[in-house]
Design a protein around this motif. Structure first.
Motif, short mmCIF file in Angstrom:
data_model
loop_
_atom_site.label_atom_id
_atom_site.label_comp_id
_atom_site.label_asym_id
_atom_site.label_seq_id
_atom_site.Cartn_x
_atom_site.Cartn_y
_atom_site.Cartn_z
N ASN A 52 0.82 -1.21 0.00
CA ASN A 52 0.00 0.00 0.00
C ASN A 52 0.85 1.26 0.00
O ASN A 52 0.55 2.23 -0.72
CB ASN A 52 -0.93 0.00 1.21
N ALA A 53 1.92 1.26 0.79
CA ALA A 53 2.79 2.44 0.84
C ALA A 53 3.49 2.66 -0.50
O ALA A 53 3.63 3.80 -0.96
CB ALA A 53 3.83 2.26 1.95
N THR A 54 3.90 1.57 -1.14
CA THR A 54 4.53 1.69 -2.45
C THR A 54 3.56 2.24 -3.48
O THR A 54 3.93 3.10 -4.30
CB THR A 54 5.04 0.31 -2.92
N ALA A 55 2.31 1.79 -3.43
CA ALA A 55 1.31 2.30 -4.37
C ALA A 55 1.06 3.79 -4.16
O ALA A 55 0.97 4.56 -5.13
CB ALA A 55 0.01 1.52 -4.20
N ARG A 56 0.97 4.21 -2.91
CA ARG A 56 0.76 5.64 -2.62
C ARG A 56 1.95 6.46 -3.12
O ARG A 56 1.78 7.56 -3.64
CB ARG A 56 0.55 5.85 -1.13
N TRP A 57 3.15 5.93 -2.96
CA TRP A 57 4.34 6.63 -3.42
C TRP A 57 4.35 6.76 -4.94
O TRP A 57 4.68 7.81 -5.49
CB TRP A 57 5.59 5.89 -2.95
N ILE A 58 3.94 5.69 -5.63
CA ILE A 58 3.88 5.72 -7.10
C ILE A 58 2.86 6.74 -7.56
O ILE A 58 3.12 7.56 -8.46
CB ILE A 58 3.56 4.33 -7.65
N ILE A 59 1.67 6.71 -6.96
CA ILE A 59 0.61 7.64 -7.35
C ILE A 59 1.03 9.08 -7.08
O ILE A 59 0.83 9.98 -7.91
CB ILE A 59 -0.70 7.32 -6.60
N ARG A 60 1.65 9.31 -5.92
CA ARG A 60 2.09 10.66 -5.58
C ARG A 60 3.17 11.14 -6.55
O ARG A 60 3.16 12.29 -6.99
CB ARG A 60 2.64 10.69 -4.15
N GLY A 61 4.07 10.23 -6.92
CA GLY A 61 5.12 10.60 -7.85
C GLY A 61 4.57 10.93 -9.23
O GLY A 61 5.00 11.88 -9.88
N GLN A 62 3.55 10.13 -9.68
CA GLN A 62 2.97 10.38 -10.98
C GLN A 62 2.17 11.69 -10.99
O GLN A 62 2.25 12.48 -11.94
CB GLN A 62 2.06 9.21 -11.37
N ASN A 63 1.44 11.95 -9.91
CA ASN A 63 0.70 13.21 -9.83
C ASN A 63 1.64 14.40 -9.81
O ASN A 63 1.38 15.44 -10.41
CB ASN A 63 -0.20 13.21 -8.59
N GLY A 64 2.78 14.25 -9.11
CA GLY A 64 3.75 15.32 -9.08
C GLY A 64 4.38 15.59 -10.43
O GLY A 64 4.59 16.75 -10.81
N SER A 65 4.65 14.52 -11.20
CA SER A 65 5.24 14.71 -12.53
C SER A 65 4.25 15.36 -13.48
O SER A 65 4.62 16.16 -14.33
CB SER A 65 5.68 13.35 -13.09
N VAL A 66 2.94 15.01 -13.31
CA VAL A 66 1.92 15.63 -14.16
C VAL A 66 1.82 17.12 -13.87
O VAL A 66 1.74 17.96 -14.77
CB VAL A 66 0.57 14.94 -13.95
N LYS A 67 1.85 17.51 -12.58
CA LYS A 67 1.78 18.91 -12.20
C LYS A 67 3.00 19.68 -12.71
O LYS A 67 2.91 20.83 -13.10
CB LYS A 67 1.65 19.04 -10.69
N ALA A 68 4.15 19.00 -12.66
CA ALA A 68 5.37 19.66 -13.11
C ALA A 68 5.31 19.98 -14.60
O ALA A 68 5.83 20.99 -15.08
CB ALA A 68 6.59 18.78 -12.82
#
Length: 300
Positions: free
Chosen positions: A283-299
């Motif tokens: 679960n923690a890995t999934a949250r990290w992946i989702i957070r990273g992808q959302n951050g890259s989209v915002k960037a």
């Protein structure tokens, strides 16, 4: 204060209490399992439990490494087989299938989620195990990681497909219209616009499937061979690794908890703690992946 405001505040408090109760339940389960496992951690030792592969309670040997490897391997195999099939099913239902086909396929997929796991196990024993046994490799009994992975892939398919379909349908329609208006084909729109836009929900579905796979017990006991051995290739071909028999963490608990006492029982609770930890890591890995992808989209 008006009745409308009172109603809104009451609903807010009820929802907040529901969230708190859910958190308390998770913490209570974790605390209970950990408390019951303290004897094993203190008397056997963390290193002995986690990094030894021999499990012989009668000889005071409680290593669960082989079962950790078995659980991870069968889950990996199930995800490898089940996720592409589930995503294909979700895309078909959400983007391609006409209404008449959806009316037939969607209930059939959802019906898979309601079949008891013991029925999947019987299907695996009667159909899959004899088929796998036909692979002419010395030591191949048919029972093992391959048969278990196939059964588990079918079991997690409806969970992933249903959540992924909802995530795909939640993508705004103007995304599709804009892509098609720019000259993209239907397939390009699906793969380059719709799926990336719904990736958070799709990842959530995959994580639910992984959690289901890690926690499955009965079907795994029936088709994996249930031998406490370190899975290894049966020949020089590494792919024969999946023909090896194994035992999962959940299977170990289910098989032995009915007669375990003392340090043996505590070691089984320690097995539960490790399983709990694996699910938290996923679960923690999934949250990290989702957070990273959302951050890259915002960037961008």
């Amino acid at each position: 204060m008006s009745a409308r405001m009172i109603a809104d505040k009451s609903v807010k408090n009820i929802l907040f209490a529901s969230a708190i109760i859910a958190i308390i339940i998770v913490l209570a389960i974790g605390f209970f399992i950990f408390r019951e496992s303290l004897q094993a951690w203190s008397e056997i030792g963390i290193g002995e439990i986690l990094f030894k592969s021999v499990w012989r309670p009668g000889q005071d040997q409680y290593g669960i490494l082989a079962m950790i490897v078995g659980s991870v391997a069968v889950t990996f195999g199930a995800v490898l087989l089940g996720v592409p099939l589930a995503l294909g099913c979700a895309v078909f239902l959400a983007e391609i299938a006409p209404a008449g086909v959806q009316a037939v396929v969607r209930p059939a997929v959802q019906l898979l989620a309601g079949i008891p796991s013991v029925v999947y196990g019987l299907f695996g024993m009667v159909i899959l195990v004899p088929l796998v046994r036909k692979i002419e490799i010395p030591g191949n009994s048919g029972y093992g990681l391959l048969a278990a992975s196939i059964v588990l892939a079918v079991m997690i398919l409806p969970t992933i497909a249903s959540v992924a379909e909802d995530a795909i349908r939640a993508v705004p329609e103007n995304y599709r219209h804009g892509s098609l208006a720019l000259g993209a084909t239907k397939w390009q729109t699906i793969t380059q616009v719709v799926l990336p836009a719904g990736r958070s929900g799709i990842i959530a579905g995959v994580i639910l499937g992984v959690g289901r796979a890690l926690g499955e017990t009965m079907a795994m006991i029936m088709v994996i061979g249930n031998s406490v051995i370190m899975p290894s290739p049966l020949s020089s071909n590494f792919l024969t690794f999946f023909l090896s028999q194994a035992r999962t963490l959940t299977g170990n608990i289910a098989v032995e908890i009915s007669y375990a006492t003392g340090i043996h029982e505590s070691a089984l609770f320690a097995t539960g703690v490790v399983l709990f930890g694996l699910i938290m890591i996923v679960n923690a890995t999934a949250r990290w992946i989702i957070r990273g992808q959302n951050g890259s989209v915002k960037a961008k």
